[in-house]
Design an enzyme around this catalytic site. Structure first.
Site, PDB file in Angstrom:
ATOM      1  N   CYS A 118     -10.445  -0.270   1.728  1.00  0.00           N
ATOM      2  CA  CYS A 118     -10.277   1.186   1.766  1.00  0.00           C
ATOM      3  C   CYS A 118      -8.881   1.610   2.205  1.00  0.00           C
ATOM      4  CB  CYS A 118     -11.295   1.799   2.725  1.00  0.00           C
ATOM      5  SG  CYS A 118     -11.090   1.242   4.431  1.00  0.00           S
ATOM      6  N   TYR A 173      12.998 -12.295   5.200  1.00  0.00           N
ATOM      7  CA  TYR A 173      12.121 -11.369   4.477  1.00  0.00           C
ATOM      8  C   TYR A 173      12.910 -10.699   3.346  1.00  0.00           C
ATOM      9  CZ  TYR A 173       8.457  -7.769   3.949  1.00  0.00           C
ATOM     10  OH  TYR A 173       7.458  -6.949   3.471  1.00  0.00           O
ATOM     11  N   CYS A 197      -9.623   0.352  11.541  1.00  0.00           N
ATOM     12  CA  CYS A 197     -10.295  -0.304  10.427  1.00  0.00           C
ATOM     13  C   CYS A 197     -11.694   0.282  10.264  1.00  0.00           C
ATOM     14  CB  CYS A 197     -10.373  -1.805  10.700  1.00  0.00           C
ATOM     15  SG  CYS A 197     -11.382  -2.708   9.523  1.00  0.00           S
ATOM     16  N   TYR A 240      13.160  -4.062   1.048  1.00  0.00           N
ATOM     17  CA  TYR A 240      14.018  -4.217   2.220  1.00  0.00           C
ATOM     18  C   TYR A 240      15.305  -4.956   1.816  1.00  0.00           C
ATOM     19  CZ  TYR A 240       9.843  -2.604   4.656  1.00  0.00           C
ATOM     20  OH  TYR A 240       8.771  -1.860   5.074  1.00  0.00           O
TER      21      TYR A 240
END
Ligand code: ADP
Ligand code: SF4
Length: 696
Positions: free
Chosen positions: A351, A175, A366, A180
């Site tokens: 949202c 990653y 959610c 990071y």
């Protein structure tokens, strides 16, 4: 219904190194708030996506070393055998449905504070990542990594990759994104090194190349090795050898990973709210990647439309359709496309309440999918509901988000449902809010529920029906649910941040007044201590309608809570573009003689603004008079055969739309449920580790 042949391409298998994804639906790594302390909840959450047809289901971010500690944010760990068993619950669950399981191995570098273990964090040159951002704010700087630290990082990745293979993962990530550690090496602002890991891009990318190598060495030919990388900043940087440094990076590493997972650099652009960014907003940054690498490419873009997905494949942008939010809002999105039921897809509204859950350090919530995070804890399945144990009529009063979700859930269970709405249209607060700048996508909350309700023969909707207690007694339903919402009130605010007296005056307004079409005189001052979107959206709305608008808030930042939903930077830009003057750290002291007096909450300095309309966006109170009256007439209700009267949604406790939907769903699920069916199951870690290795 048969699948639309136009979408066949989405169901083609894709080879990813030594493994094969059964289709192109790829649930990318995303934080779920479910750490190793909640392994069963996490496994069930990810399993639901696999059951719903996602061909690949990934974990969230997983720390490879105790020296990468993101506390208090909810990160997962893969440090020892306990953690292997914890993650194995997820891989087994995902495999049960024929999907592949991916794991995002993560080292936070200079973005973490290591608050828990108190080891100084580390970064390429001792620079912290966004040290004043709410997620990262702290008071200890990272130390500069030496060569031993670099070896330690590679050892940690190698060890974690082996553990990932033992846990049953099929795709193991390196990653290098979102600030990071490996991403910090890629960017010269964070990497001032003069050794082999700094300077030219080839050197800055060395750590990523080495991380890919040790991961491959650890997993052998059992697992694919994926590289997740943020390309936004690099794409904006010129390169002498390629159109940009992003191009150069992909050229340098082209076929080293088995899969490229490409994304943006910061939360606000990577997971942009629909209020400010359309579907597919990453494309201008990442569209070139496939032209350089021969490996499959996955990316995201809040894709909910199968046509948009097919477009990404056909135009050669992506091989796999990545999704975080759309897979949360509807874990069964792929199956619905596969079964020719596109209109059943519960589309993400963008949202970012899900993101706020991570910032809140709790399991994901959610707005569209109330069952998310509850798959194991409450045994809620997004597509299945328990049948009603007996036939009863339920009257739901109010057709806002709470009432709609409640009526739908009860209807799916088989109850006879009457849904009465005072207005001519369903939607409650959404009727106005979806007309505010950028919020049109939110109408999906209403549209999906309305279309689902239309298919249920046992739900009758009455519009233009403002019910009274007497009328309800005449109707004699088995149960009454008051989903009657809330009202904004023109309360003011004390220095202790307590709402004080109500300011009723001819030219004081609330959002409800604006929704009802009140004619405001200029200049307008919007005073916001609600702190979410309403204050800024209303200011933008009024400015867009030609008003001269100022915005004031006691908070240090405009729309302060919207930092939780990644909306704040764009909110500032929107208000600036709309010429809205901003006054932070102030509260309204008085409004008289066409003037508002603002007082600074710290210094008490006063600012006077000309004002002929003051809009107070502060508190909402439940609109529960009907409920209150019915509870005082309980004897009459019982005599009429009404067994219960219950408040839900904003009529119970005003909040975000997500809370109202959840409240309506919960009532719908739990009516006539036994106590044990209502019980909240408590998850627990697999076992407490005695010690964990550390390279720091
Ligand atoms: P929530 O977010 O909790 O769903 P809303 O304010 O969005 O709340 O919706 C509440 C709805 O209830 C509004 O559409 C309103 O018109 C309706 N309502 C309020 N009182 C009555 C009543 N007595 N009869 C029918 N509908 C009502
Ligand atoms: Fe989409 Fe909002 Fe649900 Fe997140 S919370 S998945 S943005 S609908």
């Amino acid at each position: 219904m048969p699948r639309n042949p136009r979408y066949d391409v989405l169901f083609e298998p894709v080879r990813i190194g030594p493994v094969t994804a059964p289709n192109r639906f790829y649930a990318v790594p995303h934080a779920s708030g479910m750490t190793n302390a909640m392994p069963r909840m996490r496994a069930a959450f990810r399993e639901t996506k696999a059951e719903g047809g996602w061909g690949v289901v990934c974990s969230g971010y997983v720390s490879i070393d105790p020296a990468s500690d993101d506390a208090p944010l909810p990160y997962a760990t893969l440090w020892d055998d306990d953690d292997v068993r914890s993650h194995a619950m997820m891989t087994e669950a995902v495999h049960r449905h024929g999907a592949l399981a991916g794991i995002e191995l993560w080292h936070g570098g200079g973005s973490v504070m290591n608050r828990l273990n108190r080891t100084p964090s580390m970064s390429p040159s001792g620079t912290a990542w966004m040290p004043t951002h709410v997620s990262y704010i702290g008071n200890q700087r990272p130390r500069v990594m030496d060569l031993q630290d670099i070896r330690g990082l590679l050892d940690a990745q190698r060890r974690a990759a082996r553990l990932a293979r033992s846990a049953g993962f099929d795709i193991v990530y390196v990653y290098a994104g979102m600030g990071y550690l490996p991403h910090e090496f890629l960017l010269p602002e964070w990497n001032h090194r003069t050794d082999a890991y700094g300077g030219c891009l080839r050197n800055r990318a060395r750590i990523v190349r080495e991380l890919l190598a040790v991961t491959r060495e650890a997993v052998g030919d059992r697992c694919a090795v994926a590289l997740r990388v943020s390309l936004e900043e690099l794409r904006a940087r010129p390169s002498e050898r390629a159109p940009s440094e992003a191009h150069e990076l992909v050229q340098l590493l082209a076929d080293l990973p088995d899969l490229w997972d490409v994304k943006m650099d910061s939360e606000t652009t990577d997971c942009a709210p629909s209020r400010f960014a359309p579907e597919g907003s990453h494309e201008p940054v990442i569209s070139f990647v496939k032209s350089i690498t021969g490996r499959p490419v996955v990316g995201v873009g809040r894709f909910t439309s199968p046509d948009a997905m097919v477009g990404q494949i056909r135009r050669g942008v992506l091989d796999l359709i990545g999704a975080a939010r759309p897979s949360i809002a509807d874990p069964f999105l792929p199956k619905k496309i596969g079964e020719g039921r596109e209109e059943d897809i519960r589309e993400c509204i963008g949202c970012n309440i899900c993101i706020s859950s991570w910032h809140d350090c709790v399991p994901v919530r959610c707005t569209q999918n109330p069952t998310v995070g509850e798959e194991w804890r409450r045994q809620w399945h997004p597509e299945r509901v328990p049948a009603a144990p007996h036939s009863t009529t339920v009257l739901v009063v109010g057709g806002g988000p709470a009432g709609l979700e409640c009526a739908l859930t009860l209807g799916r269970r088989g109850y006879e449902v009457m849904l009465a709405e005072a207005g001519e249209e369903l939607g409650g607060r959404l009727r106005f809010e979806t007309r505010l700048p950028g919020l049109a996508t939110w109408s999906r909350v209403l549209d999906w529920r309305r279309s689902q309700l239309q298919r249920l023969g046992n739900v009758t909707v009455y519009r233009g029906n403002r019910l009274t207690a007497d009328e309800i007694l005449e109707l004699r339903p088995g149960h009454v649910v008051a989903a009657t919402g809330s009202r904004w009130v023109p309360l003011l605010y004390t220095p202790l941040e307590v709402p004080s007296g109500t300011l009723f005056s001819p030219r004081v307004y609330t959002p409800d007044d604006v929704a009802a079409g009140a004619r405001l005189e200029d200049p307008v001052v919007v005073f916001d201590f609600d702190n979410y979107y309403m204050g800024s959206a209303l200011a933008e709305h009024l400015a867009g309608a030609g008003h001269h608008v100022s915005y004031a808030t006691p908070s240090g930042l405009a729309s302060a809570w919207s930092i939780m939903t990644n909306e704040q930077p764009q909110t500032y830009r929107a208000l600036a573009d709309a010429d809205v003057a901003m006054y932070t750290l102030t509260r309204v002291e008085s409004f008289e003689h066409d003037e508002v007096t603002l007082i600074n909450v710290f210094t008490f300095a006063r600012t006077r603004l000309p004002c002929r309309a003051l809009v107070i966006v502060g508190a909402r109170l439940p609109q529960d008079a009907l409920y209150q009256e019915l509870t005082t007439r309980r004897e009459e209700l019982l005599a009429a055969g009404v067994a219960s009267i219950t408040r839900i949604g904003d009529a119970l406790a005003p909040g975000a739309i997500a809370h109202a939907v959840y409240s309506g769903h919960r009532y719908g699920r739990e009516l006539d449920a036994r106590d044990e069916e209502r019980a909240l199951r408590r998850d627990a870690p697999v076992r407490t580790a005695i010690h964990a290795p550390t390279s720091a």
